[in-house]
Design a protein around this motif. Sequence first.
Motif: not given
Length: 448
Positions: A82-89, A93-98, A121-125
């Motif tokens: 959570a320190v180094t990752s942003g919404i883009k990252e 990852v979510m698209q790949k998981a999908d 950022q939390q909403d992106a999940f």
Amino acid sequence: MEQMSLFDREVPQPLAARLRPETLDEYVGQTHLLGRGKVLRRLIEEDQVSSMIFWGPPGVGKTTLARIIARRSKATFIDFSAVTSGIKEIREVMQKADANRRYGERTIVFVDEIHRFNKAQQDAFLPFVEKGSIILIGATTENPSFEINSALLSRCKVFVLKELTSDDLKTLLERAVRDPRGFGNLKLKMEDDTLDLIANYANGDARMALSTLEMAVLNGDADGGAITVTREILEQCTSKKSLLYDKKGEEHYNLISALHKSVRNSDPDAAVYWLARMLEAGEDPIYIARRVTRMASEDIGLADPQALPLCISAFEACRLIGMPECSVHLTEAVVYLSLAPKSNAMEVAYNEAKADAETMLAEPVPLVIRNAPTKLMSELDYGKGYMYAHDYEEKITAMQCLPDSLKGRRYYRPAGEGKEGEFKERLEKILDWKEKKRQEEATKVFHR
């Protein structure tokens, strides 16, 4: 963001990483969740895990448990920071998981320090958790009720991980000494209580315990193929020269005794010194806070009724923010208690009442103060003659509340110090008034 790969094992790793448990049977601690038959263990063993939040202090195994879940479920494990990752990252990852989900592949996304993510950022999940593209496992040292978005939190089960005990940590340290992944191939020499000292110093943090052991071994004295870890080396590694002590041993009790007796003797300087000795040696501040709270009633009591609430506030501060910040709260409490007027009337009252209670266990409650919720009880004179104090002008009555065998017994004998001097005066007036009323009643009965 970090995805596990085969190459991770080729990089030299610290002891804590080398010994990271790979199965539930290797995992130490959290038996309230992972003991045989417990809910989280069943979910993992039956491969029925869903999104969840692990809430607990540092070094209790949150990341390790997430990795065990991923390994057992044969899911792809993605490690987010959570320190180094942003919404883009996150979205990448979510698209790949999908996409992986369409091929029947499961993805576990582990987010360490999830409380550091902002709302966006939390909403992106959220949409990916909802449709099952990912299993989200978040780890936090903060209360998720305040730090995790309610929409995301409602879709996650919260599991509270507890601080590891000294016995848990010693089990890990003993494994580190035996296991070839640790120091099993080395010939180590150390005093019998060395692992106990490290376990106590680590204060519930497995990572700290293993790192301390590793540092001590790496700095040990090599001689003839053996490595010797001395008390002096251990003290240097922990920066706690001459302060390490066994929390279950004699020094532990000597120091808390010194603190208590310094407070009782109204010596704030000595009290603060002994407090610092314990805290800097790694003593649990919650243990000290409990003892200080006891002192407030045992040695001060009603001589200063503010002593107890102040100590309870200090206890809450220790529980909420921990060391090192809570040291000042405990200092405030012990200085206040040291300077407060003293009275042991609460301690004496209870001990004397306890002695009578233990030897006179069958004394009947006087009928006059028994409750009478049924007709039969009323017919047996339960509550007959009861005098409701608020119905009387003085708000007291001469009614006897002790059993006949203890009639007239005194337990609470207030001292004249501080506020208790006022209570003493009030009690003496009450007792005189009751005695006068009883004599008047006796005189009336006599003349009948």
